[in-house]
Design an enzyme around this catalytic site. Sequence first.
Site, mmCIF file in Angstrom:
data_model
loop_
_atom_site.group_PDB
_atom_site.id
_atom_site.type_symbol
_atom_site.label_atom_id
_atom_site.label_comp_id
_atom_site.label_asym_id
_atom_site.label_seq_id
_atom_site.Cartn_x
_atom_site.Cartn_y
_atom_site.Cartn_z
ATOM 1 N N ASP B 278 -13.472 -1.776 -1.125
ATOM 2 C CA ASP B 278 -12.144 -2.063 -1.660
ATOM 3 C C ASP B 278 -11.687 -0.827 -2.426
ATOM 4 O O ASP B 278 -11.996 -0.661 -3.592
ATOM 5 C CB ASP B 278 -12.232 -3.283 -2.584
ATOM 6 C CG ASP B 278 -10.898 -3.623 -3.221
ATOM 7 O OD1 ASP B 278 -9.887 -2.965 -2.896
ATOM 8 O OD2 ASP B 278 -10.862 -4.551 -4.050
ATOM 9 N N ASP B 410 -0.136 -15.485 -1.929
ATOM 10 C CA ASP B 410 -1.275 -14.712 -2.413
ATOM 11 C C ASP B 410 -2.023 -15.521 -3.495
ATOM 12 O O ASP B 410 -1.707 -16.690 -3.737
ATOM 13 C CB ASP B 410 -0.758 -13.355 -2.920
ATOM 14 C CG ASP B 410 -1.788 -12.245 -2.807
ATOM 15 O OD1 ASP B 410 -2.981 -12.529 -2.994
ATOM 16 O OD2 ASP B 410 -1.404 -11.086 -2.549
ATOM 17 N N ASP B 523 -9.074 -12.075 2.134
ATOM 18 C CA ASP B 523 -8.958 -10.768 1.483
ATOM 19 C C ASP B 523 -10.270 -10.514 0.717
ATOM 20 O O ASP B 523 -11.111 -11.411 0.611
ATOM 21 C CB ASP B 523 -7.767 -10.837 0.510
ATOM 22 C CG ASP B 523 -7.285 -9.458 0.081
ATOM 23 O OD1 ASP B 523 -7.862 -8.441 0.518
ATOM 24 O OD2 ASP B 523 -6.328 -9.397 -0.703
ATOM 25 N N ARG B 582 -9.277 -8.433 5.802
ATOM 26 C CA ARG B 582 -9.180 -7.029 5.390
ATOM 27 C C ARG B 582 -10.446 -6.272 5.795
ATOM 28 O O ARG B 582 -10.376 -5.136 6.239
ATOM 29 C CB ARG B 582 -8.963 -6.919 3.883
ATOM 30 C CG ARG B 582 -8.587 -5.503 3.473
ATOM 31 C CD ARG B 582 -8.107 -5.431 2.041
ATOM 32 N NE ARG B 582 -9.180 -5.618 1.091
ATOM 33 C CZ ARG B 582 -9.024 -5.580 -0.232
ATOM 34 N NH1 ARG B 582 -7.816 -5.362 -0.753
ATOM 35 N NH2 ARG B 582 -10.032 -5.763 -1.042
ATOM 36 N N ASP B 598 -4.516 -2.054 1.226
ATOM 37 C CA ASP B 598 -3.538 -1.804 0.167
ATOM 38 C C ASP B 598 -2.965 -0.392 0.262
ATOM 39 O O ASP B 598 -3.376 0.510 -0.465
ATOM 40 C CB ASP B 598 -4.182 -2.056 -1.196
ATOM 41 C CG ASP B 598 -4.641 -3.505 -1.316
ATOM 42 O OD1 ASP B 598 -4.225 -4.325 -0.478
ATOM 43 O OD2 ASP B 598 -5.406 -3.811 -2.239
ATOM 44 N N HIS B 656 4.756 -6.907 2.868
ATOM 45 C CA HIS B 656 3.955 -7.338 1.717
ATOM 46 C C HIS B 656 4.281 -6.431 0.546
ATOM 47 O O HIS B 656 4.731 -5.298 0.742
ATOM 48 C CB HIS B 656 2.467 -7.267 2.097
ATOM 49 C CG HIS B 656 1.537 -7.864 1.078
ATOM 50 N ND1 HIS B 656 1.909 -8.896 0.241
ATOM 51 C CD2 HIS B 656 0.243 -7.576 0.763
ATOM 52 C CE1 HIS B 656 0.875 -9.207 -0.536
ATOM 53 N NE2 HIS B 656 -0.140 -8.422 -0.233
#
Lengths: 470, 924
Positions: B278, B410, B523, B582, B598, B656
């Site tokens: 991440d 979300d 996610d 993701r 992201d 998004h």
Amino acid sequence: MFTNCSLGHCHIIVAVVLWSICVDSRKIRGISLSYKRFYRERKSFLCIDGSKMIPFDQVNDDYCDCMDGSDEPGTAACPTGRFYCTNLGYRSHYIPSSRVNDGICDCCDASDEYRSQTPCQNTCRNLGQRERAEVEGQTRVLGERLRLKQLLIEEGVLTWREKQAQLRDLQRVSDDLQTQLDDLRKEEARRKEEADALREREIGARETADNSPTSHYRPESPISVFKELDSNRDGSITVDEVQAKLSPVQDEEHALSEDEAVALLGGAHRVDLSRFEETLWTSLRTGDSVTIKGRRGVPGSLADEDPNIKAAVSAAEKASADLKRVEDAYETVYMEIRDLREKLSIDYGSEREFLFLHDQCFQLKVYEYIYELCPFSQVTQKSASGEVVSLGKWGSWAGPPENPYCQMRYESGEPCWQGPTRNTMVMLICGTETALRSVKEPSKCQYVMELQTPVSCQPALRQRGVHSEL
Amino acid sequence: MASFIERMCLYRVLVLSVFLSITQAVDRSNFKTCDQSAFCSRQRAMKPGQSSYTALLETLELSDSHLTVQLLNNNNKVLLLLELYRLQGNMTRVKINELKPIKPRYEVPDVLITDPPTELMSVLAQDEHRVVLSLGGEDWRLILSAQPFRLDIMEGPQVLLSLNSRGLLAFEQLRIRKDTKSQTDTEEAGEKEDTEKHDKEKVSEGEEEEAEEEVDQPGMWEETFKTHADTKPNGPSSISLDFSLPGVEHVYGIPEHADGLKLKNTDGGDPYRLYNLDVFQYELFNPMALYGAVPVLLSHNTHRTMGLFWLNAAETWVDVSSGQGSSEVPQTDVRWISESGIIDVFIMLGPRPNDVFTQYSSLTGTQAFPPLSSLAYHQCRWNYNDQEDVSAVDQGFDEHDIPYDFIWLDIEHTDGKRYFTWDNNKFPQPKDMLQGLLDKRRKMVTIVDPHIKVDSSYKIHTEIRSRGYYIKNKDGGDYEGWCWPGNAGYPDFTNPEMRKWWASMFAYDQYEGSMENLYTWNDMNEPSVFNGPEVTMHKDALHGPWEHRDIHNLYGFYVQMATAEGQIQRSGGLERPFVLTRAFFAGSQRYGAVWTGDNAAEWGHLKMSIPMCLSLGLVGISFCGADVGGFFKTPSAELLVRWYQAGAYQPFFRAHAHLDTPRREPWLFGPDNTALIREAVRQRYTLLPYWYLQFYHAQRTGQPVMRPLWVEYPEDIATFSIDNEFLIGRDLLVHPVTDERSSGVTAYLPGNGEVWYDVHTFQRHDGAQNLSIPVTMSSIPVFQRGGSIICRKNRVRRSSSCMENDPYTLYVALDSQGNAEGEIYIDDGHTFKHKTDKQFIHRRLSFTANSLSSSDLSPDSQFPTASWVEQVNILGAQKPDAVTLTATDGGESSVEFEFDPDTAVLTLRKPGVNAGVNWTLHLR
């Protein structure tokens, strides 16, 4: 997203039922009465924009021939077309052609779903009845609200007059104080001169008698030294002033550093008279560290000696004190006038109808937060833990040009993490009570509130009726 | 609200200390370089040279299916077992493991869809130095050389690929720790030299019988990164192998990296890293690891396309070095280094790009066939605040006449980040909300992340805990880490029992407030652990007998697998799932869609969305998209419009936005921009039949939907490095505008003799040219290939479901010979009945000799459709005298037409035939 304000839900006042005469035997789907003339059955059809002539049987044949979509008013064939929901018993309107036979009931008369599997009910009659009832109710309520609005406007007028009168009164008091100030300033100067003259004389006499170069007799009071040091006459002595006027006893050429000056002022950068007496005055009197430039010795011990001087000094001090008192009063009045003027300079609406909101605050609890709107002042958010965050200070009216008073903008609240400052848009809506109705945060740190008040109610300008049509 | 969120953000900053930085860019110091990763550093210190491994040909055994032979490490005398398989479909599998490991080494399960079928291998020649095996065909051979050990795959006299030709095979055998004292992890600069010296000595002493006592190196038994200690109870276990590709200058694949399509030389820099992470505000043009990993590399030159699939789920680094090989032939060398597991590599020999796709998908499966609506437009934001907000946004789309199919929620929709729950204040009536969407034939996605709040009153947590389904820490307790809910546990998705249970949680009676139009988004499944090393899980955490080290890159794959299974089960196996993830691994294509994580509202990120999705497509993951508008930061109206225009032509099309950014629904930027966005979205909807067809093909054949140009034009060198334009299927070429204030783009139209038609103006251009295209804000340069037929639905409605029964318009783009071909695929759009009941229509549309006809490609399937053909546009046509239609029953009728001599477009008015039957249109 905030530019369109509705003027309330009050535009439908009376249900006007229009009865029309049946003019055409062949039903052309999806057109309004006023367009029927374009669709009179002939051999051919001219697209309404005049761009093309097609055989009449290609009208509503589910194929788009005209650029303007006019050949397919009743099907979904044309991307730019529109379908007319007649909605007998309710309100007729257009929908985009793409909503014809898409499985979703759009027209209350179900006319848009004539070929879909979705069973649509004709709900127009119910809707119409409900709306008419609503409209009637609203009409009644609106009357009441407008009456309340009128009262608030009148209240505003009174408040306005009151404030104006208050302003005039304050102005008078201020003028009065100004005159007093002039007199007192003269009086104070005169008394001070007298006292100084007496001192000079006494010093002269003593110096003759005792020619000591280190004479300690200086006929000065803390006030006069204060005034002497206060070169800009702002009623306080600053570090700059200390640096300009004082020097160390040992070395008159040497200037005091800022730190030294601050130390002499008891750690402050600015002192008033009373702090001066507790700090710098004491140092000057002991006379072993600093002295006033170009002067020798320690000030302030002389007055004790001579009763005349003492009396004169005391008279001067009294005059100073009187002056100070009136100066303070003047200051207070001046501030009040400024506040009041500021208040009165705010735009409270064309009839000052929003004036009554001033000095009021409205609260609303949303989940764990309490929001408070103080119109024309500020918006805050209080969390359960008691932390208060500013969501903005009064900025301006922010409605569209035709109706500026339907939105208020509050800006420059507390800054957001990694972002701009918080701000709040307050939408004013018509209602009986004046109260905060909702608070939302559509984007982070951008709040939207609804404030309901009768003042935002408008008399119905147009009567858009619920009508029936064939 | 805000202050709470702020606190969350601040909390994130504090907890992660330097994880977040105000400087708005990735903090590289949070992530390891190769030097900071002990095994990578150790392995990379080894330089090319003669391999210390010898193949002991006397141990060679050949069975019908495979060959085995032992490999001896001359330095330490450790024996490895090499297994060679010739696989059906022109592939070779090479497995290397320790002959007798002191305990089993991890072999990746569940990624291969089946045990790959083998083919007979035969020995062509053998002596004491080598064995020559036949790989079938006329002259496909595999040469196994004994001393030093290497493998060469040959076609005729040409070496296609060599293994261990640079001698970089290294296999750290599992060993017993010599002392119980822990080694300190120190800087290794000085010690590397010692190691090398040591190695050299070993080589010179290689003839000795006794194995050299191996000296432990730093980082073998313990490693510390920042404040995180990695205890390594199993000690060193890394593996490495090199491959040489003579004649190859272009290699691709090994996503996910924010880098160009063509892989760069890693000499002098860090290798490409594959370790699901991440990464906060990732940087562009960088080999750093991102959220997903697919260890598949493709090589390509004008003669041949090949693939290497390195089946290993541990942290992996890939070095790529291109240059001149011997005799000035270009060559690319690739070296794979993994922290644990075994060497298990599939060599896919092509020779054409589509062969490699077929080969790879025969191993890991094809893209799941998504519900049609998931190919439409998705509206997402962190977060839509409450039911009212959802309803207002839904209404906004109708008011502005912009179609959409899915609205997304979300993490804030949950009750305190407890997934499978709803915030009672904000979403008190989720079913009412979902019903409202259903009434408009729209759908919703909620997020379900794999970190589970440790809270004894939270059913999901207590169930997982009591069933023992959590991943364990090295000491055997439940592993806990920080994520959105605060302290969280991580279910062990590698456990099939756990996955079964997880899937059952999606049942309508388990997931309260869910309905059939609610889908899922996974996610943070790298997994993201805010306070873990490199923001992920400690490698010494335990999944049953295996360390997290062994399975890391598989975690996200399993999460999506279990979630998709849950969605299938809740409908009794009837409905196709839709799950976005993701993190991913090889094979993730079987479970749904992937997005590029992201990204940021910057032009560079818009550009990067193309190579990132192209790279994923090459390795099987076709359902890829980037956050339209950019997740972090705030796009200008121009960037937002351009992103919609590009996103409308990428497989997964979702806008998004980050919580901290201002709202950006399409109508918030003035009527002009609203109109531009509306037009882009509408173009997407008109092309949905084409997209759906591409995904139908992808599911059947494994061909990527979004393709680099070289895939279709493998001999055109000019296409090899292009990554600012792409093909959708074979027939649409897209060159999105990705520059600010652009006044024009130059698109390369490939193919000698090919013609391309501008889809907006129908202007015809010849292939194999760089075409300068002036652009305005409304331009989306898209071209249809001459020779193709594309079906569109031009009646764009509120959602794709509303368009189900709408008629088709055919765009027949003639090639230079006046021919064209295309296909049409129709089914119910959402169930498995196309598979289980053969309920679908698949037809060929073919234009040749002035006749356009529709013929059945799948006569044994059936599907009733109300759709019909409303219009046919023939591009590059000549004016006919008459047009007649021959219907199924043989009846003839004449068809009206219009011909525009300026554009050479012939428009046939309303043939009116059903889309599912045979018909022919004759131009006379």
